[in-house]
Design a protein around this motif. Structure first.
Motif, PDB file in Angstrom:
ATOM      1  N   THR A  57     -35.492  27.223 -21.481  1.00 20.53           N
ATOM      2  CA  THR A  57     -35.996  28.304 -22.333  1.00 20.53           C
ATOM      3  C   THR A  57     -35.634  28.150 -23.797  1.00 20.53           C
ATOM      4  N   ASP A  58     -34.513  27.525 -24.084  1.00 16.82           N
ATOM      5  CA  ASP A  58     -34.082  27.410 -25.480  1.00 16.82           C
ATOM      6  C   ASP A  58     -34.154  25.986 -26.027  1.00 16.82           C
ATOM      7  N   GLY A  59     -34.942  25.158 -25.390  1.00 13.29           N
ATOM      8  CA  GLY A  59     -35.096  23.778 -25.854  1.00 13.29           C
ATOM      9  C   GLY A  59     -35.504  22.881 -24.705  1.00 13.29           C
ATOM     10  N   ALA A  93     -22.778  18.305  -1.655  1.00 14.83           N
ATOM     11  CA  ALA A  93     -22.729  17.789  -0.287  1.00 14.83           C
ATOM     12  C   ALA A  93     -22.106  16.397  -0.241  1.00 14.83           C
ATOM     13  N   GLU A  94     -22.094  15.719  -1.376  1.00 12.06           N
ATOM     14  CA  GLU A  94     -21.474  14.398  -1.459  1.00 12.06           C
ATOM     15  C   GLU A  94     -19.965  14.555  -1.618  1.00 12.06           C
ATOM     16  N   SER A  95     -19.225  13.800  -0.880  1.00 12.87           N
ATOM     17  CA  SER A  95     -17.767  13.865  -0.934  1.00 12.87           C
ATOM     18  C   SER A  95     -17.252  13.522  -2.325  1.00 12.87           C
ATOM     19  N   GLY A  96     -16.357  14.349  -2.842  1.00 11.21           N
ATOM     20  CA  GLY A  96     -15.722  14.067  -4.117  1.00 11.21           C
ATOM     21  C   GLY A  96     -16.482  14.535  -5.336  1.00 11.21           C
ATOM     22  N   LEU A  97     -17.612  15.227  -5.148  1.00 10.82           N
ATOM     23  CA  LEU A  97     -18.384  15.726  -6.283  1.00 10.82           C
ATOM     24  C   LEU A  97     -18.344  17.246  -6.326  1.00 10.82           C
ATOM     25  N   THR A  98     -18.115  17.795  -7.496  1.00  8.48           N
ATOM     26  CA  THR A  98     -18.208  19.230  -7.716  1.00  8.48           C
ATOM     27  C   THR A  98     -19.177  19.462  -8.866  1.00  8.48           C
ATOM     28  N   THR A  99     -19.710  20.667  -8.951  1.00 11.48           N
ATOM     29  CA  THR A  99     -20.690  20.958  -9.993  1.00 11.48           C
ATOM     30  C   THR A  99     -20.265  22.134 -10.858  1.00 11.48           C
ATOM     31  N   VAL A 100     -20.774  22.107 -12.076  1.00 11.56           N
ATOM     32  CA  VAL A 100     -20.720  23.238 -12.995  1.00 11.56           C
ATOM     33  C   VAL A 100     -22.171  23.479 -13.364  1.00 11.56           C
ATOM     34  N   ASP A 101     -22.608  24.738 -13.298  1.00 10.40           N
ATOM     35  CA  ASP A 101     -24.002  25.057 -13.567  1.00 10.40           C
ATOM     36  C   ASP A 101     -24.179  25.708 -14.937  1.00 10.40           C
ATOM     37  N   ALA A 102     -25.272  25.375 -15.590  1.00  9.46           N
ATOM     38  CA  ALA A 102     -25.705  26.014 -16.830  1.00  9.46           C
ATOM     39  C   ALA A 102     -27.210  26.179 -16.730  1.00  9.46           C
ATOM     40  N   ASP A 103     -27.754  27.183 -17.416  1.00  2.02           N
ATOM     41  CA  ASP A 103     -29.202  27.372 -17.321  1.00  2.02           C
ATOM     42  C   ASP A 103     -29.927  27.279 -18.660  1.00  2.02           C
ATOM     43  N   THR A 104     -29.191  26.940 -19.716  1.00  2.15           N
ATOM     44  CA  THR A 104     -29.803  26.770 -21.033  1.00  2.15           C
ATOM     45  C   THR A 104     -29.131  25.601 -21.760  1.00  2.15           C
ATOM     46  N   VAL A 105     -29.780  25.135 -22.816  1.00  2.00           N
ATOM     47  CA  VAL A 105     -29.179  24.091 -23.645  1.00  2.00           C
ATOM     48  C   VAL A 105     -27.885  24.631 -24.262  1.00  2.00           C
ATOM     49  N   LYS A 106     -27.928  25.866 -24.734  1.00  2.00           N
ATOM     50  CA  LYS A 106     -26.742  26.476 -25.342  1.00  2.00           C
ATOM     51  C   LYS A 106     -25.589  26.559 -24.338  1.00  2.00           C
ATOM     52  N   GLY A 107     -25.877  27.005 -23.127  1.00  2.00           N
ATOM     53  CA  GLY A 107     -24.835  27.090 -22.104  1.00  2.00           C
ATOM     54  C   GLY A 107     -24.257  25.728 -21.758  1.00  2.00           C
ATOM     55  N   ALA A 108     -25.119  24.732 -21.689  1.00  2.00           N
ATOM     56  CA  ALA A 108     -24.663  23.371 -21.389  1.00  2.00           C
ATOM     57  C   ALA A 108     -23.825  22.818 -22.530  1.00  2.00           C
ATOM     58  N   THR A 109     -24.230  23.098 -23.765  1.00  2.00           N
ATOM     59  CA  THR A 109     -23.482  22.622 -24.924  1.00  2.00           C
ATOM     60  C   THR A 109     -22.091  23.250 -24.955  1.00  2.00           C
ATOM     61  N   GLU A 110     -22.000  24.525 -24.627  1.00  2.00           N
ATOM     62  CA  GLU A 110     -20.693  25.193 -24.548  1.00  2.00           C
ATOM     63  C   GLU A 110     -19.832  24.563 -23.453  1.00  2.00           C
ATOM     64  N   ALA A 111     -20.439  24.283 -22.305  1.00  2.00           N
ATOM     65  CA  ALA A 111     -19.701  23.646 -21.217  1.00  2.00           C
ATOM     66  C   ALA A 111     -19.168  22.280 -21.641  1.00  2.00           C
ATOM     67  N   LEU A 112     -19.971  21.537 -22.402  1.00  2.00           N
ATOM     68  CA  LEU A 112     -19.551  20.214 -22.879  1.00  2.00           C
ATOM     69  C   LEU A 112     -18.378  20.307 -23.854  1.00  2.00           C
ATOM     70  N   LYS A 113     -18.307  21.390 -24.609  1.00  2.00           N
ATOM     71  CA  LYS A 113     -17.200  21.580 -25.549  1.00  2.00           C
ATOM     72  C   LYS A 113     -15.896  21.872 -24.812  1.00  2.00           C
ATOM     73  N   ASN A 114     -16.011  22.499 -23.638  1.00  2.00           N
ATOM     74  CA  ASN A 114     -14.829  22.952 -22.904  1.00  2.00           C
ATOM     75  C   ASN A 114     -14.360  21.993 -21.817  1.00  2.00           C
ATOM     76  N   ASP A 115     -15.212  21.094 -21.370  1.00  2.00           N
ATOM     77  CA  ASP A 115     -14.883  20.191 -20.268  1.00  2.00           C
ATOM     78  C   ASP A 115     -15.502  18.828 -20.502  1.00  2.00           C
ATOM     79  N   SER A 116     -15.024  17.859 -19.738  1.00  2.00           N
ATOM     80  CA  SER A 116     -15.689  16.557 -19.713  1.00  2.00           C
ATOM     81  C   SER A 116     -16.352  16.423 -18.347  1.00  2.00           C
ATOM     82  N   PHE A 117     -17.455  15.711 -18.311  1.00  2.00           N
ATOM     83  CA  PHE A 117     -18.225  15.575 -17.082  1.00  2.00           C
ATOM     84  C   PHE A 117     -18.468  14.103 -16.795  1.00  2.00           C
ATOM     85  N   ASP A 118     -18.556  13.791 -15.511  1.00  2.00           N
ATOM     86  CA  ASP A 118     -18.814  12.422 -15.095  1.00  2.00           C
ATOM     87  C   ASP A 118     -20.303  12.096 -15.122  1.00  2.00           C
TER      88      ASP A 118
END
Length: 79
Positions: A56-58, A22-47
């Protein structure tokens, strides 16, 4: 300029992504596990990363440790 926020939350009913986008200029990427978030971090950079503590996994602290080793300047919000 768009900024991307990684949201890590198992609760599909969570309003966090909706609130962030809802904030102007912000987009999101969602993950639901530590593993999913770690994979997202390998593929993209986040602000910013917003993560639930209990997953569930940590914990959100496991993810904080990963972020600190790979992108130490990235802000993290742990809830």
């Amino acid at each position: 300029m768009s900024r991307t926020v990684l949201i890590v939350d198992e609760d599909e009913a969570s309003d966090i992504s909706t609130a962030v986008e809802a904030e102007s200029g912000l987009t999101t990427v969602d993950a639901d596990t530590v593993k999913g978030a770690t994979e997202a971090l390998k593929n993209d950079s986040f602000d910013c990363i917003v993560t639930r503590y209990e997953l569930t996994d940590g914990t959100g602290m496991d993810l904080v440790n990963t972020v600190r080793s790979e992108a130490p300047q990235t802000p993290v919000v742990l809830f």
